[in-house]
Design an enzyme around this catalytic site. Structure first.
Site, PDB file in Angstrom:
ATOM      1  N   LEU A   8       0.933  -1.224   0.037  1.00 40.48           N
ATOM      2  CA  LEU A   8       0.012  -0.086   0.139  1.00 40.48           C
ATOM      3  C   LEU A   8       0.921   1.424   0.181  1.00 40.48           C
ATOM      4  O   LEU A   8       0.498   2.407  -0.661  1.00 40.48           O
ATOM      5  CB  LEU A   8      -0.921  -0.081   1.132  1.00 40.48           C
ATOM      6  CG  LEU A   8      -2.037  -1.129   1.109  1.00 40.48           C
ATOM      7  CD1 LEU A   8      -2.779  -0.887   2.574  1.00 40.48           C
ATOM      8  CD2 LEU A   8      -2.823  -1.037  -0.043  1.00 40.48           C
ATOM      9  N   HIS A   9       2.108   0.977   0.586  1.00 39.77           N
ATOM     10  CA  HIS A   9       2.819   2.444   0.756  1.00 39.77           C
ATOM     11  C   HIS A   9       3.344   2.803  -0.672  1.00 39.77           C
ATOM     12  O   HIS A   9       3.593   3.655  -1.084  1.00 39.77           O
ATOM     13  CB  HIS A   9       4.033   2.225   1.730  1.00 39.77           C
ATOM     14  CG  HIS A   9       3.700   2.516   3.155  1.00 39.77           C
ATOM     15  ND1 HIS A   9       3.119   1.755   3.949  1.00 39.77           N
ATOM     16  CD2 HIS A   9       4.081   3.824   4.011  1.00 39.77           C
ATOM     17  CE1 HIS A   9       2.602   2.263   5.207  1.00 39.77           C
ATOM     18  NE2 HIS A   9       3.315   3.533   5.107  1.00 39.77           N
ATOM     19  N   GLU A  10       3.648   1.577  -1.541  1.00 40.62           N
ATOM     20  CA  GLU A  10       4.154   1.725  -2.704  1.00 40.62           C
ATOM     21  C   GLU A  10       3.290   2.281  -3.556  1.00 40.62           C
ATOM     22  O   GLU A  10       3.494   3.116  -4.489  1.00 40.62           O
ATOM     23  CB  GLU A  10       4.831   0.328  -3.247  1.00 40.62           C
ATOM     24  CG  GLU A  10       5.343   0.492  -4.655  1.00 40.62           C
ATOM     25  CD  GLU A  10       6.553   1.180  -4.550  1.00 40.62           C
ATOM     26  OE1 GLU A  10       7.001   1.825  -5.685  1.00 40.62           O
ATOM     27  OE2 GLU A  10       7.394   1.176  -3.522  1.00 40.62           O
TER      28      GLU A  10
END
Length: 539
Positions: free
Chosen positions: A458-460
């Site tokens: 999700l951060h990517e």
């Protein structure tokens, strides 16, 4: 004689201890004559100065109980003076650089933003329609699971594709991707919770219809038609292939079924959840109920939420709006006046050589120069989003549970930080990822790895997609924290009262980790822009 002399010394020592602590200060309750006699005694040269054991205020025995407000004030003055010097130095070197580049929205980005937000609204309505179809027995539970999976995947994929096709600017792309990730997480929670409530209701109704002894359903908001929602599992968890169906008349307790799997306990759970919520299943399956959840400052769905009393406070909302405006202005100032020139100077070398032209000493110096502005931005985003914006949402919606963060700044381990920093995401990951993996037999270590992998993904998506650079820097940065989680956890176990883990967290996460990720992504974005400019010039 020795005993009498020892007793006299003890009486004299006791009398000294009874004297007032400060010179010249009389004890309360004494007559004026007694106060004068006491002052006369204390003013004698023979009056003892050293009467008991004392410690230095900065020693280990006193450091935690002594007051150090003056020293803290000194540190604040030093920080303010140092940062003011940096402000003056920056203005003398670069002048005023604020051009509102951070908040600008290009005209060509509007086709991206509006359809992207509309698609998220469409996926929300689709999730509600799926639950209504299951309730009406127009869709099987298995089909509902596949449909919900498609909805969640679409809520992530459609905005991501739109960002790439429209070649959007970073800021609107990031805002749209953040909305897409939040929507996907909310819709997954909506599907998971309703699936669980549907199973509980069906099992309770099946048990009641099968005539198994237990507490009957007392009716209520969600009792009408509950038994028709879904068929309960015929084989309980842990039972063998030849086990009798749960709830069958006279079947008794199947072998291998514990108290958790017993039909009586399942019925008790369903009754408990009916009492916990003011809206019971399936009365919660309304579009208004889902819209409230989508607007509420939480990622975890439940049929009803605690509500605050009274109307929204206008003066309170005005103060929070003012704080939000100040945070946005400060964030824009730091980014454009400090981070932009620092990064551009760092990457002013020949970008076609990549990072090979930056020596290790130069890289460390640049990272440390970026650390303070990045830290200020990070703290500003934390305060502006988790404390101000989410509280504004909660006030407008009368959402009573407003614990959006805990004391993450006191975290002695990195795992403590992740549990305290973002409570909405922590609750969501625990409820919908960690516990299901534990139930599936993954173990605590496997469940933790699963949570980290999902968080890294999700951060990517949040960073790489808006930057149009999928180099997995954010993904790798999240996974690289696994050794630090182990190290800080081991230090905390070995030294219970040590702050070593807290120092490691601040140094690695705030002063090295985030500036390094920023440089890596900025470098890749700059290379991409140079390639586009070269291609345009070649045409």
């Amino acid at each position: 004689g020795a005993a009498s002399s020892g007793g006299g010394a003890g009486r004299r020592l006791a009398s000294l201890r009874r004297l007032p602590t400060f010179f010249g200060r009389a004890r309360k309750g004494l007559s004026p004559a007694a106060q004068r006699r006491e002052r006369a005694i204390r003013r004698r040269a023979a009056f003892p100065t050293h009467r008991r054991q004392k410690f230095s205020l900065l020693s280990s025995e006193q450091i935690e109980v002594a007051r150090h407000a003056g020293l803290l004030n000194l540190f604040v003055v030093i920080i303010v003076a140092t940062n003011f010097r940096l402000v003056v130095e920056n203005i003398l070197k670069y002048g005023i650089l604020i051009k509102m580049q951070v908040v600008r929205l290009r005209l060509e980005d509007w086709p991206l933003v509006m359809p992207g937000l509309a698609s998220l609204a469409a996926f929300t309505v689709a999730a509600w329609a799926i639950e209504r179809a299951v309730l009406a027995k127009a869709l099987s539970p298995t089909g509902a699971g596949l449909a919900h999976t498609s909805v969640v995947a679409g809520a992530l994929a459609v905005p991501a594709v739109a960002i790439q096709v429209a070649d959007s600017d970073i800021v609107p792309g990031f805002l749209l991707m953040a909305a897409a990730v939040a929507t996907a997480m909310k819709l997954l929670s909506y599907a998971h919770v309703n699936y669980d409530l549907r199973r509980l209701s069906a099992q309770k109704a099946h048990k009641r219809q099968g005539g198994v002894a237990g507490r009957p359903d007392g009716g209520g908001a969600g009792s009408e038609g509950v038994g028709e929602d879904a068929s309960p599992p015929t084989t309980p968890r842990g039972a063998g292939a030849g086990a009798a169906p749960v709830g069958a008349a006279g079947a008794g307790k199947p072998p291998g079924v514990g108290i958790i799997d017993s039909p009586d306990f399942v019925a008790q759970q369903a009754d408990t959840f009916d009492r916990m919520y003011s809206v019971a299943y399936p009365a919660n399956l309304t579009l208004l109920n889902l819209c409230y959840f989508m607007a509420a400052p939480t990622l975890c769905y439940q049929p009803s939420y605690p509500r605050s009393a009274g109307a929204p406070r206008r003066s309170w909302l005005f103060r929070r709006m003012l704080e939000l405006a100040v945070c946005a202005a400060f964030l824009m100032l730091v980014i454009e006046q400090y981070i932009f020139p620092a990064v551009e100077n760092t990457l002013k070398l020949d970008v076609e050589r990549g990072l090979a032209g930056i020596t290790p000493a130069r890289a460390i110096e640049r990272v440390l120069k970026l650390s303070l502005p990045v830290l200020y931005c990070w703290l500003c985003v934390f305060f502006g989003f988790f404390h101000v914006l989410l509280n504004i949402q909660a006030e407008l919606l009368r959402f009573a549970d407003r614990e959006f963060y805990s004391d993450w700044w006191n975290a002695n381990t990195l795992s403590q930080y992740w549990r305290r920093w973002n409570l909405p995401v922590h609750h969501w990951a625990t409820r919908h990822v960690y516990f299901p993996l534990l139930e599936a037999g993954a173990g605590k270590g496997g469940a933790m790895v699963g949570v980290f992998l999902l968080s890294a993904t999700l951060h990517e998506l949040l960073i790489g997609v808006p930057c149009h650079v999928l180099r997995f820097w954010a993904f790798g940065g999240m996974l690289a924290q696994a050794p630090l989680v182990w190290l800080t956890g081991a230090l905390h176990k070995r030294f219970k009262n040590s702050s070593a883990g807290n120092y490691i967290f601040w140094l690695t996460f705030c002063f090295f980790g985030q500036p390094m990720i920023l440089l890596l992504y900025w470098h890749d974005v700059l290379l991409q822009q140079r390639a586009k400019e070269a291609a345009a010039a070649g045409m």
